[in-house]
Design a protein around this motif. Structure first.
Motif, PDB file in Angstrom:
ATOM      1  N   ILE A  19       7.887  -0.582   3.430  1.00 29.32           N
ATOM      2  CA  ILE A  19       7.047  -0.005   2.376  1.00 29.32           C
ATOM      3  C   ILE A  19       6.791  -1.024   1.273  1.00 29.32           C
ATOM      4  CG2 ILE A  19       6.998   1.723   0.511  1.00 29.32           C
ATOM      5  CD1 ILE A  19       8.473   3.630   2.506  1.00 29.32           C
ATOM      6  N   SER A  20       7.833  -1.714   0.852  1.00 34.29           N
ATOM      7  CA  SER A  20       7.703  -2.705  -0.217  1.00 34.29           C
ATOM      8  C   SER A  20       6.737  -3.821   0.181  1.00 34.29           C
ATOM      9  CB  SER A  20       9.081  -3.279  -0.548  1.00 34.29           C
ATOM     10  OG  SER A  20       8.980  -4.277  -1.538  1.00 34.29           O
ATOM     11  N   THR A  23       3.044  -2.280   0.513  1.00 33.94           N
ATOM     12  CA  THR A  23       2.458  -1.838  -0.760  1.00 33.94           C
ATOM     13  C   THR A  23       2.175  -3.039  -1.658  1.00 33.94           C
ATOM     14  OG1 THR A  23       4.647  -1.336  -1.714  1.00 33.94           O
ATOM     15  CG2 THR A  23       3.407   0.505  -0.742  1.00 33.94           C
ATOM     16  N   ASP A  24       2.989  -4.084  -1.579  1.00 32.31           N
ATOM     17  CA  ASP A  24       2.699  -5.297  -2.339  1.00 32.31           C
ATOM     18  C   ASP A  24       1.393  -5.938  -1.874  1.00 32.31           C
ATOM     19  OD1 ASP A  24       4.945  -4.963  -3.903  1.00 32.31           O
ATOM     20  OD2 ASP A  24       6.045  -6.685  -3.065  1.00 32.31           O
ATOM     21  N   THR A  28      -1.234   1.869   0.030  1.00 28.88           N
ATOM     22  CA  THR A  28      -0.614   2.910  -0.784  1.00 28.88           C
ATOM     23  C   THR A  28       0.107   3.894   0.120  1.00 28.88           C
ATOM     24  OG1 THR A  28      -2.643   4.211  -0.774  1.00 28.88           O
ATOM     25  CG2 THR A  28      -2.309   2.769  -2.656  1.00 28.88           C
ATOM     26  N   VAL A  29       1.176   4.458  -0.419  1.00 28.77           N
ATOM     27  CA  VAL A  29       1.950   5.449   0.324  1.00 28.77           C
ATOM     28  C   VAL A  29       1.246   6.793   0.211  1.00 28.77           C
ATOM     29  CG1 VAL A  29       4.170   6.645   0.523  1.00 28.77           C
ATOM     30  CG2 VAL A  29       4.119   4.209  -0.103  1.00 28.77           C
ATOM     31  N   LEU A  56       1.249   4.870   5.202  1.00 29.49           N
ATOM     32  CA  LEU A  56       0.583   4.028   4.211  1.00 29.49           C
ATOM     33  C   LEU A  56      -0.871   3.855   4.607  1.00 29.49           C
ATOM     34  CD1 LEU A  56       3.693   3.293   4.102  1.00 29.49           C
ATOM     35  CD2 LEU A  56       2.960   1.165   3.085  1.00 29.49           C
TER      36      LEU A  56
END
Length: 147
Positions: A19-20, A23-24, A28-29, A56
């Protein structure tokens, strides 16, 4: 019959790291959950299926990745997929700035497998290993007009 791809599912060993990383990069989640029960066993084909999941979405709203971190049964470690192996190959992203995408990936300890290539002055592209060994491709169209 109309058909469209809804998402690409990827089993990971650390859902928070996945996720990190993504998203970086700008995804988006859309949602997170923990799934289990008879319906999950039947849908996936695993008895006792219990997993953390996260969906995501890309900024344009068209692409989705769904990550699974298995709680039960235990996840099976495999060697990372090589570019010439049969099966699920990679997740490819069109990026406006490959250097920026690579700088973000580097903050997660992810680097190109062998550098950045230029294809006929049309694309700059590279493969790298993301979280859980996911093979990721970045491609920057060099002929696209910038605004």
């Amino acid at each position: 019959m109309p058909i469209r791809i809804d998402n690409v599912g990827i089993a990971v060993d650390d859902i928070e790291a996945a996720i990190s990383f993504f998203t970086d990069l700008g995804l988006t989640v859309l949602g997170r959950d923990t799934v289990s029960g008879e319906w999950a066993d039947q849908a996936v084909g695993l008895d006792g299926n219990h997993a953390k999941i996260a969906v995501l979405q890309t900024p344009d709203g068209h692409g989705r990745l769904e990550f699974f971190e298995y709680i039960h049964p235990d996840a099976i470690e495999t060697h990372p997929t090589m570019p010439n192996e049969i099966g699920m190959h990679r997740v490819a992203f069109a990026v406006d700035d490959i250097d920026e995408a690579l700088a973000i990936a580097a903050t997660h300890g992810c680097y190109p497998l062998r550098g950045v290539a230029t294809y006929e002055d049309v694309y700059k592209l590279t493969y790298l290993r993301g979280p859980s060994g996911i093979l990721v491709m970045f491609a920057q169209n060099l002929t696209a007009q910038t605004t």
